[in-house]
Enzyme design. Structure first.
Site, mmCIF file in Angstrom:
data_model
loop_
_atom_site.group_PDB
_atom_site.id
_atom_site.type_symbol
_atom_site.label_atom_id
_atom_site.label_comp_id
_atom_site.label_asym_id
_atom_site.label_seq_id
_atom_site.Cartn_x
_atom_site.Cartn_y
_atom_site.Cartn_z
ATOM 1 N N LYS A 1 0.830 -1.214 0.000
ATOM 2 C CA LYS A 1 0.000 0.000 0.000
ATOM 3 C C LYS A 1 0.866 1.267 0.000
ATOM 4 O O LYS A 1 0.588 2.214 -0.734
ATOM 5 C CB LYS A 1 -0.942 0.019 1.223
ATOM 6 C CG LYS A 1 -1.902 -1.164 1.276
ATOM 7 C CD LYS A 1 -2.890 -1.061 2.447
ATOM 8 C CE LYS A 1 -2.257 -1.122 3.814
ATOM 9 N NZ LYS A 1 -1.743 -2.459 4.213
ATOM 10 N N ARG B 1 -9.812 0.493 9.012
ATOM 11 C CA ARG B 1 -9.422 -0.869 9.350
ATOM 12 C C ARG B 1 -10.499 -1.601 10.135
ATOM 13 O O ARG B 1 -10.309 -2.763 10.498
ATOM 14 C CB ARG B 1 -8.156 -0.842 10.202
ATOM 15 C CG ARG B 1 -6.862 -1.048 9.405
ATOM 16 C CD ARG B 1 -5.685 -0.797 10.339
ATOM 17 N NE ARG B 1 -4.553 -1.619 10.056
ATOM 18 C CZ ARG B 1 -3.457 -1.167 9.426
ATOM 19 N NH1 ARG B 1 -3.393 0.053 8.969
ATOM 20 N NH2 ARG B 1 -2.445 -1.974 9.244
ATOM 21 N N ARG C 1 11.343 -6.385 5.218
ATOM 22 C CA ARG C 1 11.228 -4.960 5.544
ATOM 23 C C ARG C 1 11.770 -4.701 6.949
ATOM 24 O O ARG C 1 12.445 -3.701 7.192
ATOM 25 C CB ARG C 1 9.754 -4.521 5.437
ATOM 26 C CG ARG C 1 9.554 -3.013 5.553
ATOM 27 C CD ARG C 1 8.158 -2.598 5.118
ATOM 28 N NE ARG C 1 7.149 -2.889 6.119
ATOM 29 C CZ ARG C 1 5.842 -2.698 5.953
ATOM 30 N NH1 ARG C 1 5.365 -2.239 4.803
ATOM 31 N NH2 ARG C 1 4.989 -2.987 6.902
ATOM 32 N N ARG D 1 11.818 -1.248 11.256
ATOM 33 C CA ARG D 1 10.508 -1.084 11.892
ATOM 34 C C ARG D 1 10.281 -2.218 12.881
ATOM 35 O O ARG D 1 10.283 -3.392 12.504
ATOM 36 C CB ARG D 1 9.428 -1.111 10.794
ATOM 37 C CG ARG D 1 8.492 0.078 10.870
ATOM 38 C CD ARG D 1 7.473 0.024 9.776
ATOM 39 N NE ARG D 1 6.271 -0.678 10.206
ATOM 40 C CZ ARG D 1 5.161 -0.698 9.498
ATOM 41 N NH1 ARG D 1 5.102 -0.066 8.345
ATOM 42 N NH2 ARG D 1 4.109 -1.348 9.930
ATOM 43 N N ARG E 1 -0.695 -9.295 13.556
ATOM 44 C CA ARG E 1 -1.236 -8.276 12.640
ATOM 45 C C ARG E 1 -2.040 -8.921 11.520
ATOM 46 O O ARG E 1 -3.076 -8.396 11.099
ATOM 47 C CB ARG E 1 -0.102 -7.434 12.064
ATOM 48 C CG ARG E 1 0.365 -6.356 13.044
ATOM 49 C CD ARG E 1 1.792 -5.944 12.791
ATOM 50 N NE ARG E 1 2.001 -5.300 11.515
ATOM 51 C CZ ARG E 1 3.186 -5.271 10.881
ATOM 52 N NH1 ARG E 1 4.232 -5.873 11.411
ATOM 53 N NH2 ARG E 1 3.300 -4.655 9.733
HETATM 54 P P1 ADP Z 1 0.972 -2.422 8.079
HETATM 55 O O1 ADP Z 1 -0.067 -2.230 7.014
HETATM 56 O O2 ADP Z 1 2.245 -3.009 7.539
HETATM 57 O O3 ADP Z 1 0.486 -3.126 9.312
HETATM 58 P P2 ADP Z 1 0.742 0.341 8.975
HETATM 59 O O4 ADP Z 1 1.834 1.324 8.969
HETATM 60 O O5 ADP Z 1 -0.451 0.606 8.130
HETATM 61 O O6 ADP Z 1 1.447 -1.000 8.593
HETATM 62 O O7 ADP Z 1 0.212 0.143 10.477
HETATM 63 C C1 ADP Z 1 1.075 -0.102 11.570
HETATM 64 C C2 ADP Z 1 0.280 -0.230 12.867
HETATM 65 O O8 ADP Z 1 -0.359 1.031 13.150
HETATM 66 C C3 ADP Z 1 -0.865 -1.239 12.885
HETATM 67 O O9 ADP Z 1 -0.416 -2.547 13.187
HETATM 68 C C4 ADP Z 1 -1.773 -0.652 13.972
HETATM 69 O O10 ADP Z 1 -1.269 -0.953 15.280
HETATM 70 C C5 ADP Z 1 -1.635 0.833 13.767
HETATM 71 N N1 ADP Z 1 -2.689 1.355 12.857
HETATM 72 C C6 ADP Z 1 -2.480 1.858 11.604
HETATM 73 N N2 ADP Z 1 -3.650 2.241 11.047
HETATM 74 C C7 ADP Z 1 -4.628 1.963 11.961
HETATM 75 C C8 ADP Z 1 -6.037 2.091 11.983
HETATM 76 N N3 ADP Z 1 -6.711 2.587 10.934
HETATM 77 N N4 ADP Z 1 -6.711 1.688 13.093
HETATM 78 C C9 ADP Z 1 -6.055 1.211 14.154
HETATM 79 N N5 ADP Z 1 -4.735 1.032 14.206
HETATM 80 C C10 ADP Z 1 -4.001 1.403 13.127
#
Ligand code: ADP
Length: 191
Positions: free
Chosen positions: A14, A89, A128, A134, A146
């Site tokens: 994404k 999400r 990654r 990260r 996750r």
């Molecule tokens: P990835 O898609 O690789 O998990 P992101 O950077 O999108 O990475 O998200 C990292 C973390 O940030 C998630 O595991 C969650 O803990 C938090 N997070 C991101 N977006 C949301 C959301 N819309 N609602 C709740 N938690 C979120």
């Protein structure tokens, strides 16, 4: 306005595709993960709270995430449109996003989903983690958590947008530019 939800599991690509899409369509990129990470770096109260969930691979609570997203959207009153990356999400987040856009007399144009199978996701995330540092990409248990959270809480958001006839799935394995072209074709078909 062109408002796109870029959807898909952790590691689907994404972030990579968002960068290319904002450049081509002149959109504002709102990645909730990036915004949380910036808050962690800046040691804000929101960052401290978000970190306690992110480190375990859990979702940050809806109330906090929705409030943050709304304030980010409000910072760009003159935007051509947005790419929402990592949001919504949960179904509650999807409803909140619909209501927010409605209050601005606009709406989600489409949900573009990058579909990638679980084995490939785990490989990409560990790679990654090794390259970017990260923390949530370095621990196989956190990665699995996750993916489980995605399957249980986030995947159903697909049905929400399918019901509005807005879901478009793209196979997310292949050359970055090939996938980008498929996404552009979907966007150009509705624009
Ligand atoms: P990835 O898609 O690789 O998990 P992101 O950077 O999108 O990475 O998200 C990292 C973390 O940030 C998630 O595991 C969650 O803990 C938090 N997070 C991101 N977006 C949301 C959301 N819309 N609602 C709740 N938690 C979120």
């Amino acid at each position: 306005m062109l408002n796109i939800v870029l959807f898909g599991p952790p590691g689907a690509g994404k972030g990579t595709q968002s960068e290319k899409l904002i450049d081509k369509y002149k959109l504002i990129h709102l990645s909730t993960g990036d915004i949380f990470r910036a808050n962690i770096k800046g040691a804000t109260e929101l960052g401290t709270l978000a970190k306690s969930y992110m480190d375990k691979g859990q979702l940050v609570p809806d109330e906090v995430t929705i409030k943050m997203l709304e304030s980010e959207v409000n910072k760009h009153p003159d935007a051509n449109g947005f790419i929402f990356d990592g949001f919504p999400r949960t179904k509650a987040q999807a409803e909140a996003l619909d209501n927010l856009l409605k209050s601005k007399s606009t709406s989600i144009t489409m949900m573009l989903a990058l579909e990638v199978e679980e084995g490939e996701l785990k490989k990409r995330l560990l790679l990654r983690g090794a390259n970017s540092g990260r923390a949530d990409d370095q621990n196989p248990e956190v990665i699995q958590n996750r993916i489980n959270v995605y399957n249980n809480e986030t995947f159903p958001v697909k049905d929400y947008f399918t019901a509005q006839n807005k879901y478009k799935g793209i196979h997310g394995i292949g050359e970055i530019d090939e996938i980008f072209n498929m996404l552009c074709n979907e966007i150009d078909a509705v624009k």
